[in-house]
Design an enzyme around this catalytic site. Sequence first.
Site, mmCIF file in Angstrom:
data_model
loop_
_atom_site.group_PDB
_atom_site.id
_atom_site.type_symbol
_atom_site.label_atom_id
_atom_site.label_comp_id
_atom_site.label_asym_id
_atom_site.label_seq_id
_atom_site.Cartn_x
_atom_site.Cartn_y
_atom_site.Cartn_z
ATOM 1 N N CYS A 97 15.589 -17.381 5.166
ATOM 2 C CA CYS A 97 16.730 -18.287 5.385
ATOM 3 C C CYS A 97 17.485 -17.816 6.635
ATOM 4 O O CYS A 97 17.998 -16.682 6.661
ATOM 5 C CB CYS A 97 17.644 -18.278 4.163
ATOM 6 S SG CYS A 97 16.724 -18.410 2.604
ATOM 7 N N CYS A 149 20.844 -15.835 6.650
ATOM 8 C CA CYS A 149 21.120 -14.797 5.652
ATOM 9 C C CYS A 149 20.880 -13.369 6.130
ATOM 10 O O CYS A 149 19.765 -13.006 6.538
ATOM 11 C CB CYS A 149 20.286 -15.062 4.399
ATOM 12 S SG CYS A 149 20.738 -13.911 3.070
ATOM 13 N N CYS A 182 30.855 -13.798 -10.351
ATOM 14 C CA CYS A 182 29.569 -14.341 -9.899
ATOM 15 C C CYS A 182 28.669 -13.226 -9.385
ATOM 16 O O CYS A 182 29.044 -12.483 -8.473
ATOM 17 C CB CYS A 182 29.833 -15.376 -8.812
ATOM 18 S SG CYS A 182 28.320 -16.080 -8.170
ATOM 19 N N CYS A 227 28.854 -16.411 -13.687
ATOM 20 C CA CYS A 227 28.009 -17.203 -12.790
ATOM 21 C C CYS A 227 26.955 -16.256 -12.239
ATOM 22 O O CYS A 227 27.229 -15.072 -12.032
ATOM 23 C CB CYS A 227 28.873 -17.782 -11.658
ATOM 24 S SG CYS A 227 27.911 -18.718 -10.451
ATOM 25 N N CYS A 265 26.458 -24.950 -10.161
ATOM 26 C CA CYS A 265 27.270 -24.629 -8.979
ATOM 27 C C CYS A 265 26.326 -24.806 -7.795
ATOM 28 O O CYS A 265 25.340 -24.074 -7.665
ATOM 29 C CB CYS A 265 27.778 -23.195 -9.065
ATOM 30 S SG CYS A 265 28.598 -22.645 -7.544
HETATM 31 N N1 SAM Z 1 18.817 -15.432 -3.167
HETATM 32 C C1 SAM Z 1 19.506 -16.417 -3.881
HETATM 33 C C2 SAM Z 1 19.455 -17.782 -3.222
HETATM 34 O O1 SAM Z 1 19.100 -17.878 -2.066
HETATM 35 O O2 SAM Z 1 19.776 -18.760 -3.909
HETATM 36 C C3 SAM Z 1 20.957 -16.067 -4.165
HETATM 37 C C4 SAM Z 1 21.773 -15.379 -3.098
HETATM 38 S S1 SAM Z 1 22.018 -16.309 -1.577
HETATM 39 C C5 SAM Z 1 22.731 -15.082 -0.555
HETATM 40 C C6 SAM Z 1 23.328 -17.417 -2.038
HETATM 41 C C7 SAM Z 1 23.870 -18.344 -0.984
HETATM 42 O O3 SAM Z 1 24.672 -17.621 -0.064
HETATM 43 C C8 SAM Z 1 22.915 -19.094 -0.088
HETATM 44 O O4 SAM Z 1 22.329 -20.186 -0.695
HETATM 45 C C9 SAM Z 1 23.827 -19.520 1.042
HETATM 46 O O5 SAM Z 1 24.414 -20.774 0.749
HETATM 47 C C10 SAM Z 1 24.917 -18.453 1.050
HETATM 48 N N2 SAM Z 1 24.876 -17.660 2.284
HETATM 49 C C11 SAM Z 1 23.994 -16.687 2.589
HETATM 50 N N3 SAM Z 1 24.239 -16.189 3.812
HETATM 51 C C12 SAM Z 1 25.301 -16.867 4.297
HETATM 52 C C13 SAM Z 1 26.018 -16.823 5.525
HETATM 53 N N4 SAM Z 1 25.683 -15.971 6.491
HETATM 54 N N5 SAM Z 1 27.065 -17.661 5.698
HETATM 55 C C14 SAM Z 1 27.408 -18.527 4.711
HETATM 56 N N6 SAM Z 1 26.756 -18.612 3.530
HETATM 57 C C15 SAM Z 1 25.716 -17.806 3.330
HETATM 58 C C1 DTB Z 2 27.975 -19.437 -2.168
HETATM 59 O O1 DTB Z 2 27.856 -20.663 -1.995
HETATM 60 N N1 DTB Z 2 28.459 -18.598 -1.270
HETATM 61 C C2 DTB Z 2 28.419 -17.244 -1.756
HETATM 62 C C3 DTB Z 2 27.896 -17.422 -3.209
HETATM 63 N N2 DTB Z 2 27.621 -18.813 -3.285
HETATM 64 C C4 DTB Z 2 26.795 -16.618 -3.692
HETATM 65 C C5 DTB Z 2 27.671 -16.314 -0.904
HETATM 66 C C6 DTB Z 2 28.196 -16.250 0.524
HETATM 67 C C7 DTB Z 2 27.431 -15.188 1.238
HETATM 68 C C8 DTB Z 2 27.937 -14.936 2.637
HETATM 69 C C9 DTB Z 2 27.137 -13.917 3.337
HETATM 70 C C10 DTB Z 2 27.151 -12.556 2.717
HETATM 71 O O2 DTB Z 2 28.235 -12.044 2.353
HETATM 72 O O3 DTB Z 2 26.088 -11.921 2.628
HETATM 73 FE FE1 SF4 Z 3 17.454 -16.706 1.333
HETATM 74 FE FE2 SF4 Z 3 19.191 -14.708 1.513
HETATM 75 FE FE3 SF4 Z 3 18.838 -15.929 -0.872
HETATM 76 FE FE4 SF4 Z 3 16.945 -14.372 0.165
HETATM 77 S S1 SF4 Z 3 18.996 -13.723 -0.449
HETATM 78 S S2 SF4 Z 3 16.644 -16.389 -0.728
HETATM 79 S S3 SF4 Z 3 17.115 -14.729 2.369
HETATM 80 S S4 SF4 Z 3 19.680 -16.830 0.992
#
Ligand code: SAM
Ligand code: DTB
Ligand code: SF4
Length: 330
Positions: free
Chosen positions: A70, A73, A110, A141, A201
């Site tokens: 992603c 991320c 969460c 959550c 959510c």
């Molecule tokens: N790995 C799982 C997934 O992808 O559903 C759960 C954790 S993931 C970090 C949860 C969410 O964090 C992602 O779907 C994304 O919307 C958000 N997220 C991750 N990195 C981000 C960033 N740099 N800025 C804003 N939102 C972010």
């Molecule tokens: C969501 O929509 N935003 C949160 C939570 N659900 C899990 C995560 C934001 C992550 C921002 C980047 C980070 O801190 O790693």
């Molecule tokens: Fe994608 Fe980050 Fe969630 Fe992994 S942790 S699935 S790289 S959003």
Amino acid sequence: MNIPIVDEHRSLAAEAPRRWSARDIEALFELPFNDLVFRAQEVHRSHFDPNEVQLSTLLSIKTGGCPEDCGYCPQSARFDTGVASEDVLPVEQVLAAARAAREKGATRFCMGAAWRGPKQRDLECVLEMIRAVRSLGMETCATLGMLKDGQAEQLEAAGLDYYNHNLDTAPDFYGAIVHTREQQERLDTLGRVRAAGLHVCCGGIVGMGESRAQRAGLIAQLANLEPYPESVPINHLVAVPGTPLADTPALDPLEFVRTIACARITMPRARVRLSAGRSEMSEAVQALCFLAGANSIFYGEKLLTTGNPAAEADARLLAKLGLKRAPVSA
Ligand code: SAM
Ligand code: DTB
Ligand code: SF4
């Protein structure tokens, strides 16, 4: 301009169409700012106490080393962001963090994991965490990635209230941001979550270089879920060095406010969460987001790996705006 809302002095809820086209929502985006915010405020007031904000605290229970790519991320193992891969946290540490969050006023806790999806052994650790956090009287959550058949039921049986799984962006932009899965796989997980009786959510990220039409496309996709999610996190991209999106210019803050307003109008009963990106936002922009119908925030100094305003600063901001904390609703 085809705006599917009839009379600005009547409650909008009864008038809202079941299905929104991306074009309907683009028409909302195109309204004069004051008209858009007024409509959002009207919807907000007919479904919620407008001076109440729900507080959720996040904890990364398994950080880094994720096999997915992603582009936003910092936890993907494919990008050099300085986020190391760690083991799953022990349940005692999770419980202590939840207790501290509750003491500071959070009502929902969460737990996030950097997995493509949980293996059964991983899931069992999370089930234990859920039971422990639930015993504190907090809403729970979890966001663990994609779920296989039967996993959502196990989470529900352990006492999970909400499962977070974001659609992240419009269907026609998803492939530019994520290459290791299809958005349809996210929809499949959301279907499993719903079928297990969990609250959903689900939201997305803006400011990733998408067009306004694509922001409207994301909101349409969320609003057309049947039923639409109970909780809708709207994240502003946190542009982390080392990720492919590191140099993406920030979105105009007023466009972010418009996105919140569109979410509020199209999902009248959802908790719309002003999510990631608040550290980079002025208090004035955050106040506009609340005016546009946001009624939830992430509360506590850290999101998963990046920063969030200090709890004390948020408590001051809420006091300045006369906003009170929403009680536990589950
Ligand atoms: N790995 C799982 C997934 O992808 O559903 C759960 C954790 S993931 C970090 C949860 C969410 O964090 C992602 O779907 C994304 O919307 C958000 N997220 C991750 N990195 C981000 C960033 N740099 N800025 C804003 N939102 C972010
Ligand atoms: C969501 O929509 N935003 C949160 C939570 N659900 C899990 C995560 C934001 C992550 C921002 C980047 C980070 O801190 O790693
Ligand atoms: Fe994608 Fe980050 Fe969630 Fe992994 S942790 S699935 S790289 S959003």
